[in-house]
Design an enzyme around this catalytic site. Structure first.
Site, short mmCIF file in Angstrom:
data_model
loop_
_atom_site.label_atom_id
_atom_site.label_comp_id
_atom_site.label_asym_id
_atom_site.label_seq_id
_atom_site.Cartn_x
_atom_site.Cartn_y
_atom_site.Cartn_z
N MET A 36 0.85 -1.19 0.00
CA MET A 36 0.00 0.00 0.00
C MET A 36 0.88 1.25 0.00
SD MET A 36 -3.37 -0.99 2.16
CE MET A 36 -2.72 -0.74 3.78
N GLY A 37 2.14 1.10 -0.40
CA GLY A 37 3.05 2.24 -0.41
C GLY A 37 3.55 2.56 0.99
N LEU A 39 6.56 2.97 1.79
CA LEU A 39 7.49 1.84 1.84
C LEU A 39 8.60 2.05 2.86
CD1 LEU A 39 7.79 1.16 -2.01
CD2 LEU A 39 6.23 0.09 -0.34
N HIS A 40 9.01 0.96 3.47
CA HIS A 40 10.13 0.98 4.42
C HIS A 40 10.98 -0.26 4.16
CE1 HIS A 40 7.81 -2.00 6.56
NE2 HIS A 40 6.81 -1.16 6.68
N HIS A 43 9.38 -3.66 3.48
CA HIS A 43 8.92 -3.89 2.09
C HIS A 43 10.10 -4.20 1.18
CE1 HIS A 43 5.66 -1.01 3.51
NE2 HIS A 43 4.95 -2.02 3.08
N GLN A 67 -10.28 -2.57 2.70
CA GLN A 67 -9.75 -3.23 3.91
C GLN A 67 -9.66 -2.30 5.11
OE1 GLN A 67 -5.87 -4.12 1.77
NE2 GLN A 67 -5.03 -3.86 3.83
N LYS A 155 4.96 -9.98 9.35
CA LYS A 155 4.43 -9.00 10.31
C LYS A 155 2.91 -9.08 10.32
CE LYS A 155 4.12 -4.65 12.12
NZ LYS A 155 3.17 -4.12 11.18
N SER A 192 4.48 0.91 8.34
CA SER A 192 4.19 2.23 7.77
C SER A 192 3.52 3.11 8.82
CB SER A 192 3.28 2.10 6.55
OG SER A 192 3.88 1.24 5.61
N ARG A 193 2.81 2.47 9.75
CA ARG A 193 2.07 3.25 10.77
C ARG A 193 2.99 3.79 11.86
NH1 ARG A 193 -2.19 -0.67 9.23
NH2 ARG A 193 -3.86 0.60 8.36
O1 PAF Z 1 -0.08 -5.88 3.58
C1 PAF Z 1 -0.50 -4.93 2.88
O2 PAF Z 1 0.17 -3.93 2.65
C2 PAF Z 1 -1.90 -5.02 2.27
O3 PAF Z 1 -2.77 -5.65 3.13
C3 PAF Z 1 -1.90 -5.68 0.88
C4 PAF Z 1 -1.47 -7.13 0.95
C5 PAF Z 1 -1.02 -4.90 -0.07
C6 PAF Z 1 -3.33 -5.66 0.32
O4 PAF Z 1 -3.82 -4.37 0.19
#
Ligand code: PAF
Length: 285
Positions: A36-37, A39-40, A43, A67, A155, A192-193
């Site tokens: 979901m971007g 990024l760290h 990822h 989600q 995670k 990311s949070r």
């Molecule tokens: O883990 C995530 O970042 C999200 O849940 C995913 C797998 C990209 C689906 O939106």
């Protein structure tokens, strides 16, 4: 389709499918990391593995609305395509798939996929509809990117189990690889949070990994009683004034069934709110 620091960015489904069809016809192996971007290093570690395992690496960046619950952080979620592209440029990503919400959920969309049982406990209890959104978007992304291999982080351990189950149950010909949690030196699991945390809250958040370590330690010392072990973990959280705990549980690491007596391989999973930020972490005994 645009090029950015030599990385191709594809923003629509048809182009991505056509590109993937071409790569597959050439006999190349497509590896895929959905994100979901924001990024760290966590990822990036998944991308490095995916790069090694395949011939053509696709990364998707899509903040998936289905989600997120109505009171969750969908609007606040960090969106920084430029920063993300810079981060992935050292990995050798071949394509970033970066669709718009309307591209993934066109008007009239009404089909969802759910993994019935595995989605119920842990995060499923506290984030109704979350995993239905995850499995739906991941299946869509699989149908668009057509990967041979997809890499996910441990995670989100429950998410990983659910995706493996979906792949098995729906006969998808995709190898799912799970990779260990990447942590800061002081133990905080990368997320990311974490960017939402104030300086003080970041210090308090260390109690999550500390409570997992405490449970591991007590388990190694011979205490197998899951109620006791969980209590030791909660004490560590409370010492850092973390009281808004969604769950701290020990469950079977494959089926997520709850346990009275802990065994090696069991999952210890935690979700708690530090300030307004909900963090998760886990370990295997
Ligand atoms: O883990 C995530 O970042 C999200 O849940 C995913 C797998 C990209 C689906 O939106």
């Amino acid at each position: 389709m645009t090029e950015n620091i030599n990385i191709k960015i594809v923003d629509n489904v048809k182009d991505m499918q056509a590109l993937s069809n071409r790569i597959k016809k050439e006999g190349r192996i497509i590896s895929f990391v959905p994100t979901m971007g924001a990024l760290h290093e966590g990822h990036l570690s998944l991308m490095r593995v995916a790069k090694e395992k395949g011939d053509f690496l696709v990364v998707s960046i899509f903040v998936n609305p289905t989600q997120f619950g109505p009171n969750e952080d969908f609007n606040k979620y960090t969106r920084d395509l430029k920063g993300d592209i810079e981060k992935v440029s050292e990995i050798g990503v071949d394509v970033v798939f970066f669709p718009d919400v309307n591209e993934i959920y066109p008007e009239g969309f009404e089909t969802y996929v759910e993994v019935q049982e595995l989605q119920k406990p842990l995060c499923g209890q506290f984030r109704p509809g979350h995993f239905k959104g995850v499995t739906t978007v991941v299946l869509k992304l699989f149908n668009i990117v057509k990967p041979d291999i997809a890499v996910f982080g441990e995670k989100d351990y429950q998410q990983l189990l659910i995706i493996k189950k979906m792949v098995r149950d729906l006969h998808l010909e995709i190898e799912i690889i799970g990779m260990p949690i990447i942590r800061e030196e002081d133990g905080l699991a990368l997320s990311s949070r974490n960017a939402y945390l104030s300086h003080e809250d970041r210090a308090r958040a260390l109690a999550l990994s500390q409570s997992l370590r405490e449970i591991e330690k007590r388990f190694k010392e011979g205490n197998k009683n899951t109620n006791d072990l969980v209590q030791y973990g909660i004490e560590i959280l409370n010492k850092s004034s973390i009281t808004d705990i969604d769950y701290l549980e020990i469950r079977n690491g494959h089926t997520l069934e709850s346990k009275k007596e802990a065994q090696p391989g069991d999952l210890v999973a935690i979700a708690a709110r530090i300030g307004n930020t909900r963090l998760i972490d886990n370990t295997k005994l």
